[in-house]
Design an enzyme around this catalytic site. Structure first.
Site, PDB file in Angstrom:
ATOM      1  CE1 TYR A   1      -4.543  -1.524  -0.035  1.00  0.00           C
ATOM      2  CE2 TYR A   1      -2.913  -3.503   1.786  1.00  0.00           C
ATOM      3  CZ  TYR A   1      -3.687  -3.260   1.026  1.00  0.00           C
ATOM      4  OH  TYR A   1      -5.045  -3.908   0.719  1.00  0.00           O
TER       5      TYR A   1
ATOM      6  CB  CYS B   1      -7.246  -3.801  -6.420  1.00  0.00           C
ATOM      7  SG  CYS B   1      -8.613  -4.305  -6.117  1.00  0.00           S
ATOM      8  CG  HIS B   2      -5.057  -9.395  -7.302  1.00  0.00           C
ATOM      9  ND1 HIS B   2      -6.140  -8.841  -8.751  1.00  0.00           N
ATOM     10  CD2 HIS B   2      -4.583 -10.794  -8.297  1.00  0.00           C
ATOM     11  CE1 HIS B   2      -5.221  -9.386  -9.637  1.00  0.00           C
ATOM     12  NE2 HIS B   2      -4.585 -10.164  -9.294  1.00  0.00           N
TER      13      HIS B   2
ATOM     14  CD  GLU C   1      -1.908 -12.639 -10.731  1.00  0.00           C
ATOM     15  OE1 GLU C   1      -1.340 -11.162 -10.393  1.00  0.00           O
ATOM     16  OE2 GLU C   1      -3.370 -12.001 -11.149  1.00  0.00           O
TER      17      GLU C   1
ATOM     18  CG  ASN D   1     -10.765  -1.530  -8.398  1.00  0.00           C
ATOM     19  OD1 ASN D   1     -10.360  -0.935  -9.327  1.00  0.00           O
ATOM     20  ND2 ASN D   1      -9.479  -3.249  -8.634  1.00  0.00           N
TER      21      ASN D   1
END
Lengths: 189, 156
Positions: free
Chosen positions: A124, A155-156, A182, A147
């Site tokens: 952040y 945003c993850h 991912e 978001n």
């Protein structure tokens, strides 16, 4: 009500340019996703656990009430998301409409976040710095939490400075799923 | 004024609009009127100031489209000798009791509109008044007068 009748109405409305916001929904590995777009681009991705009626109501209120279910307009969005979930796509190549993000700071946060590459993480604090205000770590969290285009605006990929996954609109399970998908979820709890 | 997504109007009221139009102009013309009703509604929707009675609003538009269809029909030349369009002359006719709706169709225009909106559209009298351009009381009187006429002519 016959589907032909509604399909005809929709095609005439599209031909006349009367559909300001098109939406559709489809199944994905993280549950049903509802996606909405203007002719400028994708503006909203709604998770199954969110209230779709409320989300579409906000669009009607803030963008235009001419909101219609028009799946064909979202074919590209749907295809890219399916490719992403199948592991065949790392970057989304979709135009985005930021109309639901009113505050300039929030928009800067999310536009920076849109560029965080697949498989990478930022904190952040790092995002706050990139958005031009190192002190606004909490506000950055707020911007990411609201978001409107999750998954596509990733945003993850933003986590706490100790590596903790904090909140996620779709639920922490989905954040965990996306990061594992991912290849970055292994070290995080 | 908060308006819901237009899709909500279609989902909630399309059946009512179609039922009203079938009663008012018949099953065939109802299809075109249906399209015109929702396209007109969609065009005007962002400017709508009061979203409290969307059903009444969209049925009022349907009513106006039905009147347009009636006018167009009366202007159309009739190439064959007058067909009896009363009992059974419309085999495809949507409403179950063709004879009743034929009787409604023969009423003076304002009574006819009021009766359709009341019974095919299920609108309250205030909304009917707005649709046909009269007061709530007058709307009620038009329905009552229309029903009286039908009753008088109804075979016993």
């Amino acid at each position: 009500m016959s589907e032909d009748r509604i399909a005809k109405l929709l095609s005439r409305a599209e031909a006349e340019g009367l559909v300001d916001v098109a939406y559709t929904d489809f199944d994905s590995p993280i549950g049903k996703l509802t996606v909405a777009a203007t002719d400028r681009g994708l503006m909203r991705v709604v998770f199954d656990r969110e209230d779709t009626d409320t989300a579409l109501g906000e669009i009607a209120d803030q963008v235009s009430p001419r909101v219609l279910e028009s799946p064909a307009r979202l074919d590209l969005v749907r295809r890219e998301l399916e490719e992403y979930f199948e592991g065949r796509r790392q970057d989304f190549d979709l135009p985005l409409d930021w109309a639901l993000v009113r505050s300039p700071f929030r928009r800067r946060v999310l536009q920076h976040t849109a560029g965080i590459p697949y498989g990478q993480l930022e904190t952040y604090r790092e995002v706050a710095v990139a958005a031009g205000n190192v002190k606004a770590v909490r506000a950055t969290g707020g911007a990411l939490g609201s978001n409107p285009i999750p998954v596509v605006v990733p945003c993850h990929r933003v986590v706490g400075s100790d590596g903790r996954l904090t909140g996620y609109a779709g639920g922490l399970d989905i954040k965990r799923f996306l990061l594992a998908h991912e290849g970055t979820g292994g070290t995080l709890f | 004024m908060k308006l819901p997504p237009f899709q909500t109007l279609i989902d909630r009221h399309a059946d009512d609009v179609l039922r009203y139009l079938r009663a008012s102009v018949g099953v065939v013309e109802a299809e075109d009127c249906f399209q015109e009703t929702f396209l007109s509604a969609l065009r005007a929707y962002p400017q709508l100031r009061d979203g409290r009675n969307l059903r009444g609003w969209v049925l009022t538009i349907a009513h106006n489209k039905a009147l347009d269809a009636h006018r167009a029909r009366s202007r159309r030349p009739v190439p064959v000798p007058e067909v009896d369009d009363r009992v059974g002359a419309e085999p495809e006719s949507g409403p179950p009791d063709t004879r009743l709706w034929t009787a409604v169709r023969e009423l003076p225009q304002k009574q006819r509109s009021a009766v359709y909106l009341r019974f095919a559209g299920d609108l309250d009298y205030a909304t009917i008044g707005e649709a046909i351009g009269c007061s709530e009381v007058a709307a009620r009187q038009n329905v009552r007068a229309g029903l009286a006429t039908i009753r008088k002519g109804w075979p016993r």
